[in-house]
Design a protein around this motif. Structure first.
Motif, short mmCIF file in Angstrom:
data_model
loop_
_atom_site.label_atom_id
_atom_site.label_comp_id
_atom_site.label_asym_id
_atom_site.label_seq_id
_atom_site.Cartn_x
_atom_site.Cartn_y
_atom_site.Cartn_z
N ARG A 114 -20.64 0.53 -7.14
CA ARG A 114 -20.72 1.96 -6.79
C ARG A 114 -20.55 2.83 -8.03
O ARG A 114 -21.27 3.81 -8.21
CB ARG A 114 -19.64 2.31 -5.77
CG ARG A 114 -19.96 1.85 -4.38
CD ARG A 114 -18.89 2.34 -3.40
NE ARG A 114 -18.90 1.51 -2.22
CZ ARG A 114 -17.97 0.62 -1.91
NH1 ARG A 114 -16.91 0.45 -2.67
NH2 ARG A 114 -18.08 -0.10 -0.81
N TRP A 115 -19.58 2.47 -8.88
CA TRP A 115 -19.35 3.25 -10.09
C TRP A 115 -20.57 3.19 -11.00
O TRP A 115 -21.02 4.20 -11.51
CB TRP A 115 -18.11 2.76 -10.83
CG TRP A 115 -17.88 3.55 -12.08
CD1 TRP A 115 -17.22 4.74 -12.18
CD2 TRP A 115 -18.35 3.24 -13.39
NE1 TRP A 115 -17.25 5.18 -13.48
CE2 TRP A 115 -17.94 4.28 -14.23
CE3 TRP A 115 -19.08 2.19 -13.92
CZ2 TRP A 115 -18.22 4.30 -15.59
CZ3 TRP A 115 -19.37 2.21 -15.27
CH2 TRP A 115 -18.95 3.26 -16.09
N LEU A 116 -21.10 1.99 -11.19
CA LEU A 116 -22.25 1.82 -12.07
C LEU A 116 -23.46 2.59 -11.55
O LEU A 116 -24.18 3.24 -12.32
CB LEU A 116 -22.59 0.34 -12.22
CG LEU A 116 -23.63 -0.01 -13.27
CD1 LEU A 116 -23.20 0.48 -14.64
CD2 LEU A 116 -23.85 -1.51 -13.30
N ASN A 117 -23.67 2.57 -10.26
CA ASN A 117 -24.78 3.32 -9.67
C ASN A 117 -24.59 4.83 -9.92
O ASN A 117 -25.53 5.52 -10.31
CB ASN A 117 -24.87 3.03 -8.17
CG ASN A 117 -26.08 3.70 -7.56
OD1 ASN A 117 -27.19 3.54 -8.05
ND2 ASN A 117 -25.85 4.44 -6.50
N ARG A 118 -23.38 5.32 -9.72
CA ARG A 118 -23.10 6.74 -9.97
C ARG A 118 -23.25 7.06 -11.45
O ARG A 118 -23.83 8.07 -11.82
CB ARG A 118 -21.68 7.08 -9.51
CG ARG A 118 -21.32 8.52 -9.74
CD ARG A 118 -19.88 8.82 -9.27
NE ARG A 118 -19.49 10.11 -9.77
CZ ARG A 118 -18.98 10.34 -10.98
NH1 ARG A 118 -18.77 9.34 -11.81
NH2 ARG A 118 -18.66 11.55 -11.37
N TYR A 119 -22.74 6.19 -12.31
CA TYR A 119 -22.82 6.40 -13.76
C TYR A 119 -24.27 6.51 -14.21
O TYR A 119 -24.60 7.35 -15.04
CB TYR A 119 -22.13 5.24 -14.48
CG TYR A 119 -22.07 5.40 -15.98
CD1 TYR A 119 -21.03 6.10 -16.58
CD2 TYR A 119 -23.06 4.86 -16.80
CE1 TYR A 119 -20.96 6.25 -17.96
CE2 TYR A 119 -23.00 5.00 -18.17
CZ TYR A 119 -21.95 5.70 -18.75
OH TYR A 119 -21.90 5.85 -20.11
N ASN A 120 -25.12 5.67 -13.67
CA ASN A 120 -26.51 5.62 -14.10
C ASN A 120 -27.39 6.68 -13.46
O ASN A 120 -28.52 6.88 -13.91
CB ASN A 120 -27.11 4.24 -13.81
CG ASN A 120 -26.63 3.21 -14.79
OD1 ASN A 120 -26.30 3.52 -15.92
ND2 ASN A 120 -26.58 1.97 -14.35
N THR A 121 -26.92 7.34 -12.40
CA THR A 121 -27.81 8.29 -11.72
C THR A 121 -27.24 9.70 -11.61
O THR A 121 -27.94 10.66 -11.87
CB THR A 121 -28.15 7.80 -10.31
OG1 THR A 121 -26.94 7.61 -9.58
CG2 THR A 121 -28.95 6.50 -10.34
N ARG A 122 -25.97 9.83 -11.22
CA ARG A 122 -25.45 11.16 -10.89
C ARG A 122 -24.40 11.70 -11.86
O ARG A 122 -24.20 12.91 -11.92
CB ARG A 122 -24.86 11.14 -9.48
CG ARG A 122 -25.91 10.86 -8.43
CD ARG A 122 -25.39 11.00 -7.03
NE ARG A 122 -24.18 10.25 -6.76
CZ ARG A 122 -24.15 9.01 -6.31
NH1 ARG A 122 -25.25 8.35 -6.12
NH2 ARG A 122 -23.01 8.41 -6.07
N ARG A 123 -23.71 10.85 -12.59
CA ARG A 123 -22.63 11.30 -13.47
C ARG A 123 -23.23 12.08 -14.64
O ARG A 123 -24.23 11.70 -15.22
CB ARG A 123 -21.88 10.08 -14.01
CG ARG A 123 -20.70 10.43 -14.87
CD ARG A 123 -20.04 9.13 -15.33
NE ARG A 123 -18.93 9.38 -16.18
CZ ARG A 123 -19.01 9.58 -17.49
NH1 ARG A 123 -20.19 9.57 -18.08
NH2 ARG A 123 -17.93 9.80 -18.20
N ARG A 124 -22.57 13.20 -14.99
CA ARG A 124 -23.05 13.99 -16.13
C ARG A 124 -22.75 13.27 -17.44
O ARG A 124 -21.67 12.69 -17.59
CB ARG A 124 -22.39 15.35 -16.13
CG ARG A 124 -22.85 16.23 -15.01
CD ARG A 124 -22.44 17.62 -15.28
NE ARG A 124 -21.82 18.20 -14.11
CZ ARG A 124 -21.14 19.32 -14.13
NH1 ARG A 124 -20.98 19.97 -15.25
NH2 ARG A 124 -20.63 19.80 -13.03
N HIS A 125 -23.69 13.35 -18.37
CA HIS A 125 -23.54 12.70 -19.67
C HIS A 125 -23.59 13.74 -20.77
O HIS A 125 -24.48 14.61 -20.77
CB HIS A 125 -24.66 11.69 -19.89
CG HIS A 125 -24.62 10.53 -18.95
ND1 HIS A 125 -24.11 9.31 -19.29
CD2 HIS A 125 -25.02 10.40 -17.65
CE1 HIS A 125 -24.20 8.48 -18.26
NE2 HIS A 125 -24.75 9.13 -17.26
#
Length: 81
Positions: free
Chosen positions: A52-63
């Motif tokens: 779940r974290w990886l999916n969020r990191y790769n799609t929705r988390r701001r970078h």
């Protein structure tokens, strides 16, 4: 390269850059996933949390590298430009 010789500076910088990126990713993963947790009920639950974290990191988390935009927002802006 002969034994005992150091690689050129640009080669060392490239190798360290990759290592820095991996260490930063791992630190972020630990900070954002563990949240003080000591254990999960099962290995499956731990894997699901990581996924779940990886999916969020790769799609929705701001970078920060994307101007504080999520990858989806960044790609959308590129497509409309």
């Amino acid at each position: 390269m002969p034994p005992g010789r150091c690689p050129p500076v640009h080669e060392r910088d490239r190798q360290l850059g990759g290592q820095r990126t991996a260490e930063s990713f791992n630190a972020t993963f630990k900070r954002e996933t563990l949240h003080g947790r000591k254990h999960w009920a099962s290995e499956r639950e731990a894997r699901l949390d990581a996924f779940r974290w990886l999916n969020r990191y790769n799609t929705r988390r701001r970078h920060s590298r994307l101007g504080q935009r999520s990858p989806i927002a960044y790609e959308t802006a590129l497509d409309t430009a």
